[in-house]
Design an enzyme around this catalytic site. Structure first.
Site, mmCIF file in Angstrom:
data_model
loop_
_atom_site.group_PDB
_atom_site.id
_atom_site.type_symbol
_atom_site.label_atom_id
_atom_site.label_comp_id
_atom_site.label_asym_id
_atom_site.label_seq_id
_atom_site.Cartn_x
_atom_site.Cartn_y
_atom_site.Cartn_z
ATOM 1 N N ARG A 160 7.166 5.842 -2.837
ATOM 2 C CA ARG A 160 5.787 6.066 -2.334
ATOM 3 C C ARG A 160 5.276 7.468 -2.671
ATOM 4 N NH1 ARG A 160 6.769 1.529 -1.803
ATOM 5 N NH2 ARG A 160 6.527 0.203 0.019
ATOM 6 N N SER A 229 1.011 -0.064 5.989
ATOM 7 C CA SER A 229 1.985 0.781 6.690
ATOM 8 C C SER A 229 1.364 2.152 6.930
ATOM 9 C CB SER A 229 3.243 0.970 5.839
ATOM 10 O OG SER A 229 3.762 -0.276 5.488
ATOM 11 N N GLU A 326 1.858 7.794 5.605
ATOM 12 C CA GLU A 326 1.594 7.284 4.247
ATOM 13 C C GLU A 326 0.085 7.242 3.985
ATOM 14 O OE1 GLU A 326 3.843 3.748 2.856
ATOM 15 O OE2 GLU A 326 1.901 2.953 2.246
HETATM 16 P P1 FAD Z 1 -8.056 4.230 -1.446
HETATM 17 O O1 FAD Z 1 -7.667 3.896 -0.048
HETATM 18 O O2 FAD Z 1 -9.478 4.110 -1.816
HETATM 19 O O3 FAD Z 1 -7.551 5.684 -1.808
HETATM 20 C C1 FAD Z 1 -6.249 6.118 -1.490
HETATM 21 C C2 FAD Z 1 -6.093 7.575 -1.972
HETATM 22 O O4 FAD Z 1 -6.111 7.610 -3.394
HETATM 23 C C3 FAD Z 1 -7.253 8.455 -1.505
HETATM 24 O O5 FAD Z 1 -6.751 9.720 -1.196
HETATM 25 C C4 FAD Z 1 -8.175 8.528 -2.718
HETATM 26 O O6 FAD Z 1 -8.890 9.721 -2.806
HETATM 27 C C5 FAD Z 1 -7.201 8.400 -3.879
HETATM 28 N N1 FAD Z 1 -7.763 7.673 -5.036
HETATM 29 C C6 FAD Z 1 -8.121 6.365 -5.073
HETATM 30 N N2 FAD Z 1 -8.523 6.024 -6.316
HETATM 31 C C7 FAD Z 1 -8.445 7.142 -7.068
HETATM 32 C C8 FAD Z 1 -8.723 7.435 -8.438
HETATM 33 N N3 FAD Z 1 -9.186 6.508 -9.297
HETATM 34 N N4 FAD Z 1 -8.537 8.704 -8.861
HETATM 35 C C9 FAD Z 1 -8.082 9.662 -8.018
HETATM 36 N N5 FAD Z 1 -7.784 9.448 -6.728
HETATM 37 C C10 FAD Z 1 -7.965 8.199 -6.251
HETATM 38 N N6 FAD Z 1 0.789 -0.237 -0.334
HETATM 39 C C11 FAD Z 1 1.990 -0.454 -0.945
HETATM 40 O O7 FAD Z 1 2.493 0.426 -1.648
HETATM 41 N N7 FAD Z 1 2.642 -1.646 -0.803
HETATM 42 C C12 FAD Z 1 2.158 -2.659 -0.055
HETATM 43 O O8 FAD Z 1 2.760 -3.711 0.023
HETATM 44 C C13 FAD Z 1 0.912 -2.442 0.614
HETATM 45 N N8 FAD Z 1 0.396 -3.412 1.408
HETATM 46 C C14 FAD Z 1 -0.779 -3.187 2.074
HETATM 47 C C15 FAD Z 1 -1.266 -4.193 2.915
HETATM 48 C C16 FAD Z 1 -2.455 -4.002 3.611
HETATM 49 C C17 FAD Z 1 -2.973 -5.103 4.504
HETATM 50 C C18 FAD Z 1 -3.185 -2.797 3.449
HETATM 51 C C19 FAD Z 1 -4.490 -2.608 4.152
HETATM 52 C C20 FAD Z 1 -2.693 -1.785 2.627
HETATM 53 C C21 FAD Z 1 -1.486 -1.966 1.925
HETATM 54 N N9 FAD Z 1 -0.945 -0.976 1.095
HETATM 55 C C22 FAD Z 1 0.247 -1.198 0.439
HETATM 56 C C23 FAD Z 1 -1.626 0.327 0.942
HETATM 57 C C24 FAD Z 1 -2.773 0.310 -0.124
HETATM 58 O O9 FAD Z 1 -3.201 -0.986 -0.389
HETATM 59 C C25 FAD Z 1 -2.332 0.955 -1.438
HETATM 60 O O10 FAD Z 1 -1.958 2.296 -1.218
HETATM 61 C C26 FAD Z 1 -3.438 0.924 -2.492
HETATM 62 O O11 FAD Z 1 -2.922 1.361 -3.729
HETATM 63 C C27 FAD Z 1 -4.675 1.773 -2.109
HETATM 64 O O12 FAD Z 1 -5.687 1.486 -3.057
HETATM 65 P P2 FAD Z 1 -7.215 1.820 -2.767
HETATM 66 O O13 FAD Z 1 -7.965 1.606 -4.038
HETATM 67 O O14 FAD Z 1 -7.692 1.076 -1.590
HETATM 68 O O15 FAD Z 1 -7.125 3.374 -2.450
HETATM 69 P P1 NAP Z 2 10.525 -6.057 5.674
HETATM 70 O O1 NAP Z 2 10.862 -7.054 4.620
HETATM 71 O O2 NAP Z 2 10.519 -6.494 7.101
HETATM 72 O O3 NAP Z 2 11.503 -4.818 5.547
HETATM 73 C C1 NAP Z 2 11.396 -3.697 6.418
HETATM 74 C C2 NAP Z 2 11.669 -2.446 5.643
HETATM 75 O O4 NAP Z 2 13.037 -2.432 5.216
HETATM 76 C C3 NAP Z 2 10.807 -2.399 4.423
HETATM 77 O O5 NAP Z 2 9.864 -1.403 4.618
HETATM 78 C C4 NAP Z 2 11.742 -2.170 3.261
HETATM 79 O O6 NAP Z 2 11.527 -0.971 2.557
HETATM 80 C C5 NAP Z 2 13.137 -2.137 3.841
HETATM 81 N N1 NAP Z 2 13.914 -3.190 3.142
HETATM 82 C C6 NAP Z 2 14.002 -4.490 3.468
HETATM 83 N N2 NAP Z 2 14.836 -5.140 2.608
HETATM 84 C C7 NAP Z 2 15.235 -4.216 1.706
HETATM 85 C C8 NAP Z 2 16.081 -4.256 0.587
HETATM 86 N N3 NAP Z 2 16.681 -5.392 0.209
HETATM 87 N N4 NAP Z 2 16.251 -3.128 -0.110
HETATM 88 C C9 NAP Z 2 15.658 -1.992 0.253
HETATM 89 N N5 NAP Z 2 14.838 -1.882 1.310
HETATM 90 C C10 NAP Z 2 14.636 -2.982 2.043
HETATM 91 O O7 NAP Z 2 9.133 -5.371 5.319
HETATM 92 P P2 NAP Z 2 7.644 -5.924 5.467
HETATM 93 O O8 NAP Z 2 6.919 -5.051 6.387
HETATM 94 O O9 NAP Z 2 7.643 -7.398 5.700
HETATM 95 O O10 NAP Z 2 7.057 -5.630 4.024
HETATM 96 C C11 NAP Z 2 7.526 -6.330 2.906
HETATM 97 C C12 NAP Z 2 7.309 -5.489 1.674
HETATM 98 O O11 NAP Z 2 5.929 -5.180 1.519
HETATM 99 C C13 NAP Z 2 8.024 -4.141 1.728
HETATM 100 O O12 NAP Z 2 8.503 -3.850 0.442
HETATM 101 C C14 NAP Z 2 6.967 -3.178 2.152
HETATM 102 O O13 NAP Z 2 7.171 -1.878 1.615
HETATM 103 C C15 NAP Z 2 5.707 -3.796 1.533
HETATM 104 N N6 NAP Z 2 4.531 -3.466 2.356
HETATM 105 C C16 NAP Z 2 4.016 -2.220 2.241
HETATM 106 C C17 NAP Z 2 2.892 -1.865 2.963
HETATM 107 C C18 NAP Z 2 2.275 -0.503 2.800
HETATM 108 O O14 NAP Z 2 1.165 -0.288 3.257
HETATM 109 N N7 NAP Z 2 2.931 0.409 2.150
HETATM 110 C C19 NAP Z 2 2.306 -2.770 3.824
HETATM 111 C C20 NAP Z 2 2.878 -4.018 3.941
HETATM 112 C C21 NAP Z 2 3.987 -4.368 3.193
HETATM 113 P P3 NAP Z 2 10.444 -0.849 1.380
HETATM 114 O O15 NAP Z 2 9.180 -0.591 2.063
HETATM 115 O O16 NAP Z 2 10.946 0.295 0.621
HETATM 116 O O17 NAP Z 2 10.455 -2.114 0.588
#
Ligand code: FAD
Ligand code: NAP
Length: 331
Positions: A160, A229, A326
């Protein structure tokens, strides 16, 4: 270039908080970017707004990314190199790749937002991160009026995290991915294999399985405001882990590439602290996934800040672990 003053950003953030922004410019092509004169002004780039927490008033210029286009730069029997304009919606990129039968990003299905934001926190889910197929990122330094192109190694990707969390003033304009034409599924994470059963994996099927798991567990931002998250999963030393295991025998942990560290699921910490489903004013901790903070409506972003602080204090007092946010907090 299209712009608005005193614009309400409520429809542009997945937390659905109201926010009055001084000015918003809609960036629809590279000429719009080149036209910008922002020498003495503060500005922020907005993608899909799915990873930000907005203040009530934003006295900055917002650059809303609406750059579109998908271009195949190179194609062989084994792979394609594709350049995506940064304002493309990430899920549209996943659908496009699955439709064309290109492998690499199917596990990242249903992550909201634009592809331009994806490298910033190296989006990841179900055992895959964008860094696994990313070739390069192009960005424009607005005040320098200069374009840069960073290859995968230069982006300094980690969990991340990337170089884009350390530099300022940039606008990512395109992201280039290398997608493969041969099956390269990652099925080891969570319930994917169990749900697949004895069916033969296809791109469409894996995308559907992961979409199903996500829809069952995660709140849809169109129904309940959230930004995914709110905290990162903390990475702690093995030494700290050993101490914690003395008291918390069922503490889950995952090994890291550096063998001296492990990753702890922050959701487990929050749940064990008794905060899963906890409600605070118009906000709360989601009932199915404790890592997701939610806004039930009619609240202020300050309430999420207060809730986050309360969680951070409780987790620190109980486990001695500092949670890192995050979500990007805009001021
Ligand atoms: P924004 O929210 O618009 O911006 C995020 C940041 O990036 C801000 O600081 C902004 O200034 C900057 N930014 C955006 N675009 C640019 C650009 N073109 N140039 C420079 N800076 C920029 N994330 C995960 O990693 N894994 C997941 O599984 C995941 N699941 C999610 C599920 C849900 C329901 C939600 C709501 C979010 C989830 N996220 C997840 C987080 C999010 O979707 C990601 O971080 C996504 O990449 C954000 O994209 P955005 O375009 O909405 O960014
Ligand atoms: P989950 O499967 O319940 O797992 C909980 C946490 O444990 C996760 O965050 C994951 O880390 C870690 N984990 C589980 N299994 C793993 C493995 N085999 N190896 C390494 N790490 C493991 O998580 P969940 O909430 O349902 O989400 C599923 C996936 O979607 C995850 O990868 C999560 O990161 C991603 N997600 C991200 C966001 C976001 O906003 N960043 C939101 C929703 C879902 P990791 O996060 O490193 O995978």
């Amino acid at each position: 270039m299209k712009f608005e003053t005193d614009s309400n950003l409520q429809p542009f953030n997945s937390f659905q908080f109201p926010c009055l922004a001084q000015q918003i410019y809609f960036i629809r092509n590279i000429e719009d970017l080149l036209e910008l004169e922002l020498h003495n002004k503060d500005y922020l780039v907005l993608g899909g707004g799915s990873n930000i927490l907005l203040p009530e008033y934003l006295s900055k210029i917002v650059l809303k990314n609406e750059l579109k286009g998908i271009q195949i730069l190179e194609e062989t029997e084994d792979y394609v190199i594709v350049q995506f304009a940064s304002g493309e919606i990430w899920q549209d990129c996943v659908e496009w790749a699955v439709e064309k039968h290109f492998f690499g990003i199917e596990n990242l299905t249903l992550i909201p937002g634009t592809i331009g934001a994806a490298p910033i926190q190296n989006i990841g889910a179900y055992g895959v991160e964008i860094k696994d197929c990313l070739l390069s990122v192009e960005f424009y330094q607005i005040k320098e009026r200069r374009f840069y192109n960073l290859n995968n190694l230069d982006c300094l990707f980690s969990y991340r995290d990337s170089i884009f969390k350390k530099i300022k003033g940039f606008f990512i304009t395109s992201v280039t991915l290398r997608l493969t034409k041969n099956s390269n599924f990652k099925l080891d994470y969570g319930d994917i294999k169990a749900e697949l059963g004895d069916r033969i994996p296809t791109l469409k099927l894996i995308k559907e399985i992961i979409s199903g798991i996500r829809k069952r567990k995660l709140p849809d931002p169109n129904e309940i405001g959230n930004a995914g998250s709110f905290f990162k999963n903390p990475i702690i030393s093995k030494e700290q882990l050993q101490n914690l295991l003395l008291r918390w025998k069922d503490l889950p942990f995952y090994l890291q590439p550096d063998p001296n560290f492990v990753k702890i699921p922050a959701a487990w910490l929050i749940e064990t602290a008794g905060l899963k489903g906890f409600q605070y004013k118009n906000c709360g901790v989601h009932k199915n996934q404790a890592l997701v903070l939610v806004h039930y409506g009619k609240g202020q972003s300050q309430e999420i800040e207060e809730l986050a602080q309360l969680i951070e204090e409780k987790i620190y007092n109980l486990f001695g672990i500092s949670l890192e946010r995050e979500v990007n907090i805009w001021k």
